[in-house]
Design an enzyme around this catalytic site. Structure first.
Site, mmCIF file in Angstrom:
data_model
loop_
_atom_site.group_PDB
_atom_site.id
_atom_site.type_symbol
_atom_site.label_atom_id
_atom_site.label_comp_id
_atom_site.label_asym_id
_atom_site.label_seq_id
_atom_site.Cartn_x
_atom_site.Cartn_y
_atom_site.Cartn_z
ATOM 1 N N CYS A 188 10.829 2.560 7.755
ATOM 2 C CA CYS A 188 12.000 3.565 7.477
ATOM 3 C C CYS A 188 12.917 2.624 6.788
ATOM 4 C CB CYS A 188 12.802 4.219 8.840
ATOM 5 S SG CYS A 188 11.435 4.905 9.500
ATOM 6 N N ARG A 233 9.479 1.134 2.389
ATOM 7 C CA ARG A 233 9.708 0.774 3.639
ATOM 8 C C ARG A 233 8.864 1.925 4.504
ATOM 9 N NH1 ARG A 233 13.297 -3.133 5.038
ATOM 10 N NH2 ARG A 233 13.572 -2.257 6.925
ATOM 11 N N TRP A 262 9.018 6.496 8.140
ATOM 12 C CA TRP A 262 7.485 6.017 8.536
ATOM 13 C C TRP A 262 7.426 6.257 10.036
ATOM 14 C CZ3 TRP A 262 5.263 2.870 12.268
ATOM 15 C CH2 TRP A 262 3.968 2.629 11.971
ATOM 16 N N ASN A 290 16.509 3.891 11.766
ATOM 17 C CA ASN A 290 15.168 3.058 11.738
ATOM 18 C C ASN A 290 14.828 2.282 13.011
ATOM 19 O OD1 ASN A 290 13.117 1.360 11.196
ATOM 20 N ND2 ASN A 290 14.769 -0.068 9.823
ATOM 21 N N GLY A 291 13.814 2.766 13.776
ATOM 22 C CA GLY A 291 13.314 1.925 15.020
ATOM 23 C C GLY A 291 12.951 2.876 16.026
ATOM 24 N N GLU A 299 -8.083 -12.501 3.579
ATOM 25 C CA GLU A 299 -6.925 -11.764 2.675
ATOM 26 C C GLU A 299 -7.605 -10.658 1.688
ATOM 27 O OE1 GLU A 299 -3.909 -11.532 2.923
ATOM 28 O OE2 GLU A 299 -3.216 -10.711 0.897
ATOM 29 N N LYS A 302 -6.683 -6.807 1.617
ATOM 30 C CA LYS A 302 -5.911 -6.107 0.372
ATOM 31 C C LYS A 302 -6.962 -5.018 -0.074
ATOM 32 C CE LYS A 302 -2.626 -7.497 -0.087
ATOM 33 N NZ LYS A 302 -2.335 -8.446 0.800
ATOM 34 N N GLU A 349 -6.629 -2.115 2.555
ATOM 35 C CA GLU A 349 -5.339 -1.509 2.524
ATOM 36 C C GLU A 349 -5.180 -0.595 1.136
ATOM 37 O OE1 GLU A 349 -1.254 -4.135 3.461
ATOM 38 O OE2 GLU A 349 -2.785 -5.286 2.382
ATOM 39 N N HIS A 399 -25.079 -15.058 12.751
ATOM 40 C CA HIS A 399 -25.023 -14.814 14.107
ATOM 41 C C HIS A 399 -24.812 -13.423 14.275
ATOM 42 C CE1 HIS A 399 -24.909 -19.019 14.874
ATOM 43 N NE2 HIS A 399 -24.015 -19.291 13.909
ATOM 44 N N LYS A 421 6.170 -1.406 4.646
ATOM 45 C CA LYS A 421 6.214 -2.777 4.130
ATOM 46 C C LYS A 421 6.689 -3.767 5.275
ATOM 47 C CE LYS A 421 6.573 -6.145 0.818
ATOM 48 N NZ LYS A 421 5.207 -6.672 0.544
HETATM 49 C C1 AGP Z 1 0.126 -7.284 3.601
HETATM 50 O O1 AGP Z 1 -0.432 -6.813 2.466
HETATM 51 C C2 AGP Z 1 0.766 -6.309 4.696
HETATM 52 N N1 AGP Z 1 1.852 -5.509 3.849
HETATM 53 C C3 AGP Z 1 1.137 -6.855 6.008
HETATM 54 O O2 AGP Z 1 -0.281 -7.659 6.426
HETATM 55 C C4 AGP Z 1 2.097 -8.018 6.016
HETATM 56 O O3 AGP Z 1 1.857 -9.389 5.482
HETATM 57 C C5 AGP Z 1 2.667 -8.337 7.622
HETATM 58 O O4 AGP Z 1 2.999 -6.986 8.123
HETATM 59 C C6 AGP Z 1 3.585 -9.226 7.624
HETATM 60 O O5 AGP Z 1 4.743 -9.003 7.253
HETATM 61 P P1 AGP Z 1 5.703 -10.365 6.938
HETATM 62 O O6 AGP Z 1 5.281 -11.098 6.148
HETATM 63 O O7 AGP Z 1 6.975 -9.371 6.382
HETATM 64 O O8 AGP Z 1 6.180 -10.510 8.308
#
Ligand code: AGP
Length: 610
Positions: free
Chosen positions: A2, A27, A76, A102-103, A484, A488, A491, A507, A605
Site C-alpha cells: 500500500c 507498493r 495491496w 497501510n498495514g 535469483e 525473476k 515473478e 538426487h 515492492k
Molecule cells: C524481488 O524481485 C522481490 N521484489 C522480493 O523478493 C524482495 O527482494 C523481497 O521482498 C525483499 O525486499 P527488501 O530487499 O526490500 O527487504
C-alpha cells in the site's frame, strides 16, 4: 504494501495526489482511492484495478479540482478482496472522518464487535473501516480531532501507517506510524505525508522521517510532530534528499525494470566510489570503524536480498576469513536461534521496511548481537534501527522486481569480504590490489557489453517464453544466481521455475526432465565448470533442452546446447554480468508474453506485513 500520499497546500490537491499515487503504485496496485473536502463534505473516489481506473473516474467526477487538501491510497489487499468497497479511503459512519491505512490492525475483530454493539455499520471487509469508526467514537469523548485520533490509535494493535482527514478541519492532515513507513515532505506553502519520498520528490526534497509513535499534523503553512503517548511536541531534523525526480522516472525506457537493469554499471561505480583506493590497494569502509572483527557472520534477509547474502557467503569466508551463515528472515525470526554475542548479524534489505527482516533484527538485538544493515532506502526503518548501516546507493528502485538493488548489495558484500580480508592480512602480496583492480573494471566491461546482451536476449527469451517449466542450475555462487533467475522468471512471466544446485539434480529433480522441460544452466568456465558440465550432460542424455550461460572456454565442451556467452570478466566478478543476463531473460520473456513487467500480479515492492 500500500502507498499513501496526503497533501495540504494551495494548489488543487487531486492532481498532486494522483501524481503521488502514480509514483507509489509499485507498493500495491489492486485498487486505489482518494478523498478531499469540498463544501463541508468529505468526498471519496475509489476504483478497483490499476490507478488508471481511478484517474478516469476522477476526471468525470464532480469537480474535485477545487480542494487544496486531500489524500490518496494505492492498495495491496490484506483484509478483503481487492474491490471498490474495500479500497481506501474509508469513511466513518457519520461522514466526519476519512482514513487511509497501510498495514494490519490485528485486534480489529474485537474493536469491530464493540462498535457493532454501539450501532456502527460496516460496509467493507477491512480493518481500516473499524479504525475510522473507532476514531469517530473516540471523538464523542475527546475535546478535538487530534485527541480522538490519539485515543483510537492507542487502542490499535499491529503495524500501520495512517492518514486522517477531518470534515471540520478541511486544511489539516493528521498522520501516524507504527512499524510501517511514513514520512513528511516540507515544502513552501505546501506540505506532504507519504509512504515514500518519490511521492512528493517533484515538489520538495526536504524530508522528516517519522519515528514509531509520532503523530504529525500538517497544514499548508505549518507542521507539528507530537508524541502519540502524551502529545508532547517533538523536535525533528529536516533531511535533504539527494535523489532527484529523474531517477524515479523511466527516462526513455519502456519499463522501470529495463531502465534499472541498464543502470547497473552506474550502480557499481556508485557502490565503489570513495570505498576503493586503487593506488593504495585498500578498501575503506568508515561505517565499520571501531567495530571489532566479528567471530561469525549471520546474514538474514528475504527474497532477492537473501540471494545476495547467499551469493556473498563464500567470499566472506574465502576472502574475509569469517564463518558465515545465511538465513531467510521469516524463518530466522521464529526459530529461536542461538547467536554468539561476538557474532555480527547483517540484515540486507532494499526497502529497509520488510517486516520479517525488521523482526529478525529485533531477534538479533535480544540476543545481544551487533547489527549491520545493508540498505538502499535512506532513513528507512532498518537503516535507522540497526547499530550500523551501509547504504547501497543504488538510487530509487521502482520496478517491483528487484534488479539493480541486488547488484549493489553484491557489490557491498564483496567490499565487506575484501575489507575483512584486508584487516586480517588474509589477502597476501598484491592479491588485494589485483582483486580491487578487477572489481573496478567490471562497470566499464558491463557497460560495453550490455547493448549486445540486450540484442542477444531477444532470441533466447523466445525459447524461455515458450516453456511451461524451467530449471535454473548453478554451483557455488552461481547457485545463488540460479535462485535469483528462477525468482525473476516466476515473478514476471508466471512461468513455473525452480533453482537447484546443479549437483542435486541427480538426487530427484532429474525425474522431471523431458523434451519439454527447459534447463538454464549457469556454467562459467571456472573451477567448477567440469562438474556443472557433467550435470548438463546428464540432462542432455535425457533429451532435456538446455540453455547454457557460459564463456568462450566452455563452448568446445558444450555441443547440442544453446549457448549464451558471458562478457569477459575475472571470476568471481563474472556474476555481475550473469546477473543482468538472467534479469534480461525474464524481462524479455515476460514482455513477449504481454505481462505487466513493472507490476506483476499479486506482488508489492515492500512487504511490510508478515
Ligand atoms: C524481488 O524481485 C522481490 N521484489 C522480493 O523478493 C524482495 O527482494 C523481497 O521482498 C525483499 O525486499 P527488501 O530487499 O526490500 O527487504
Amino acid at each position: 504494501m500500500c502507498g499513501i500520499i496526503a497533501y495540504a497546500g494551495h494548489q488543487p490537491a487531486t492532481p498532486i495526489v494522483l501524481q503521488g499515487l502514480r509514483r507509489l503504485e509499485y507498493r500495491g496496485y489492486d485498487s486505489a482511492g482518494l478523498a478531499f473536502i469540498q463544501q463541508g463534505i468529505i468526498h471519496s473516489i475509489k476504483a478497483s484495478g490499476k490507478l488508471d481506473a481511478l484517474v478516469d473516474k476522477t476526471s468525470v467526477s464532480s469537480n474535485p479540482l477545487l480542494a487544496t487538501c486531500g489524500m490518496g491510497h494505492t492498495r495491496w489487499a490484506t483484509h478483503g478482496v481487492p474491490n471498490e468497497i474495500n479500497a481506501h479511503p474509508h469513511l466513518s459512519n457519520d461522514g466526519a472522518f476519512a482514513l487511509v491505512h497501510n498495514g494490519i490492525i490485528e485486534n480489529y475483530r474485537e474493536l469491530k464487535d464493540e462498535l457493532i454493539a454501539k450501532g456502527y455499520v460496516f460496509y467493507s471487509e477491512t480493518d481500516t473501516e473499524v479504525l475510522i469508526n473507532l476514531i469517530a467514537e473516540c471523538r464523542k469523548s475527546t475535546p478535538d480531532n487530534l485527541r480522538a485520533f490519539q485515543a483510537a490509535v492507542k487502542r490499535a494493535q499491529g503495524a500501520f501507517a495512517l492518514v486522517l482527514l477531518c470534515r471540520d478541519e478541511p486544511e489539516t492532515i493528521y498522520a501516524t506510524r507504527k512499524s510501517a513507513p511514513l514520512l513528511a515532505g516540507i515544502g513552501a506553502g505546501e506540505n506532504f505525508v507519504a509512504s515514500d519520498v518519490t511521492a512528493f520528490l517533484a515538489s520538495t526534497r526536504r524530508v522528516i522521517f517519522l519515528d514509531e509513535g509520532d503523530i504529525i499534523r500538517i497544514t499548508p503553512n505549518s507542521y507539528q510532530v507530537l508524541s502519540l503517548e502524551d502529545l508532547r511536541p517533538l523536535e525533528k531534523k529536516i533531511h535533504q534528499i539527494e535523489w532527484d525526480i529523474q531517477s524515479a522516472q523511466k527516462g526513455g525506457f519502456k519499463h522501470f525494470m529495463l531502465k534499472e537493469i541498464c543502470e547497473q554499471p552506474q550502480v557499481l561505480r556508485s557502490a565503489l566510489a570513495g570505498r576503493v583506493d586503487l593506488e593504495a590497494g585498500r578498501v575503506r569502509l568508515p561505517e565499520l570503524e571501531g567495530l571489532a572483527r566479528p567471530s561469525r557472520l549471520r546474514i538474514v534477509a528475504c527474497g532477492t536480498s537473501y540471494n545476495a547474502g547467499l551469493w556473498a557467503s563464500s567470499l566472506l569466508e574465502e576472502w574475509g576469513r569469517i564463518p558465515c551463515v545465511v538465513e531467510i528472515a521469516s524463518e530466522f525470526r521464529y526459530r529461536k536461534p542461538i547467536l554468539g554475542r561476538d557474532e555480527l548479524v547483517i540484515l540486507i534489505s532494499q526497502s529497509g521496511e520488510t517486516a520479517d527482516t525488521l523482526a529478525a533484527m529485533q531477534v538479533a538485538r535480544e540476543c545481544g548481537c551487533a547489527t549491520l544493515g545493508l540498505c538502499n532506502v535512506i532513513g528507512s526503518s532498518l537503516a535507522r534501527e540497526v547499530d550500523r548501516v551501509i547504504y547501497t546507493q543504488a538510487g530509487p528502485e521502482i520496478s517491483v522486481a528487484s534488479t539493480k538493488a541486488l547488484c549493489s548489495q553484491m557489490a557491498l558484500l564483496t567490499l565487506l569480504a575484501l575489507y575483512w580480508g584486508q584487516e586480517a592480512g588474509a589477502l597476501e602480496g598484491d592479491r588485494l590490489k589485483k582483486l580491487l583492480a578487477d572489481f573496478s573494471a567490471v562497470a566499464d566491461t558491463l557497460e560495453k557489453h550490455l547493448p549486445k546482451l540486450r540484442v542477444d536476449v531477444e532470441l533466447f527469451s523466445l525459447r524461455v517464453a515458450a516453456a511451461r517449466n524451467v530449471f535454473f542450475l548453478g554451483r557455488g555462487r552461481n547457485y545463488a544466481l540460479a535462485l535469483e533467475g528462477a525468482l525473476k522468471l516466476k515473478e514476471l512471466s508466471y512461468i513455473h521455475a525452480e533453482a537447484y544446485a546443479a549437483g542435486e539434480m541427480k538426487h530427484g529433480p532429474i525425474a522431471l526432465i523431458d523434451p519439454e522441460f527447459l534447463t538454464i544452466a549457469i556454467a562459467p568456465h571456472d573451477e567448477l565448470f567440469p562438474k556443472t558440465f557433467s550435470n548438463i550432460e546428464e540432462i542432455a542424455a535425457r533429451s532435456g533442452p538446455i540453455l547454457a550461460i557460459t564463456e568462450n572456454g566452455g563452448d568446445k565442451h558444450l555441443r547440442g546446447e544453446i549457448k549464451w556467452d558471458i562478457p569477459p570478466l575475472a571470476d568471481p566478478f563474472t556474476s555481475f554480468a550473469i546477473l543482468p543476463m538472467l534479469q534480461l531473460l525474464s524481462y524479455e520473456a515476460a514482455s513477449y508474453l504481454g505481462k505487466d513487467v513493472d507490476q506483476p500480479r499479486n506482488l508489492a515492492k515492500s512487504v511490510t506485513v508478515e
